[in-house]
Enzyme design. Structure first.
Site, mmCIF file in Angstrom:
data_model
loop_
_atom_site.group_PDB
_atom_site.id
_atom_site.type_symbol
_atom_site.label_atom_id
_atom_site.label_comp_id
_atom_site.label_asym_id
_atom_site.label_seq_id
_atom_site.Cartn_x
_atom_site.Cartn_y
_atom_site.Cartn_z
ATOM 1 N N HIS A 152 0.854 -1.181 0.000
ATOM 2 C CA HIS A 152 0.000 0.000 0.000
ATOM 3 C C HIS A 152 0.893 1.236 0.000
ATOM 4 O O HIS A 152 2.020 1.187 0.492
ATOM 5 C CB HIS A 152 -0.918 -0.006 1.224
ATOM 6 N N LYS A 187 17.752 -12.362 8.593
ATOM 7 C CA LYS A 187 19.107 -12.240 8.052
ATOM 8 C C LYS A 187 19.710 -13.635 7.974
ATOM 9 O O LYS A 187 19.401 -14.507 8.796
ATOM 10 C CB LYS A 187 19.966 -11.361 8.962
#
Length: 191
Positions: free
Chosen positions: A114, A179
């Site tokens: 959005h 990560k």
């Protein structure tokens, strides 16, 4: 250009005021509701409903209820994959789940974006970017995958992770944001 054409091209589109898109989501919601209410012992009916809901589904796929999708038709699941309870596949763009992928409970794959500017966001526009989980991955419980992400073949994503960027193949990734913490090596063998 129709709103569906914009969606399919990864452009900003109006998902809320287009009859075709609203109708497609209602259809998917109804089929998902039926699947989620079906006795899991009725394996034939569960598979029939999943095949009506999911765009492409290989052999030996197991999906546990409850399952939610936006359209369903933009989801593909490869042979031998497993999706645990509580998955939400927000499939404005394609969500590709490869072969022999294990997905833990409460998984979220979110293709929608959005606008960041409130005035634009309040107009109801969005865009959708594809998500790919390549073959032989293991996705832990409560993992969320963001728009446009690819998780490489054979990788493992730790429980509770939020995957905001691509994960290369053959690694363990975890965290929020996820990560890479290390490669998967022969030292990880248990047999």
């Amino acid at each position: 250009m129709t709103e569906r054409e914009k969606l399919e091209r990864g452009l900003w589109y109006d998902a809320n005021n287009d009859e075709e898109l609203v109708g497609a989501r209602r259809r998917a919601c109804s089929i998902a509701f039926a699947f989620n209410q079906t006795d899991p012992a009725d394996a034939a009916r569960c598979e029939e409903l999943l095949r009506a809901l999911i765009g492409s589904m290989g052999e030996g796929v197991e999906v546990l209820a409850p399952l939610q999708v936006d359209y369903g038709c933009n989801v593909s699941i490869g042979d031998g994959s497993f999706v645990n309870h509580g998955a939400y596949l927000m499939d404005g763009a394609p969500i590709t789940i490869g072969r022999h992928v294990f997905i833990g409970p409460n998984f979220g794959a979110y293709t929608a974006q959005h606008p960041l500017v409130a005035r634009e966001r309040n107009q109801g526009i969005e865009r959708a970017l594809p998500i790919t989980i390549e073959d032989d991955c293991w996705i832990g419980g409560d993992v969320k995958v963001m728009p446009g992400v690819t998780i490489g073949r054979g990788s493992v994503v730790g429980a509770g992770s939020v995957v905001t960027k691509d994960v290369p193949e053959g690694v363990v990734a975890m965290g929020a944001p996820a990560k890479v913490v290390r490669p998967i090596t022969d030292a990880d063998r248990v047999l």
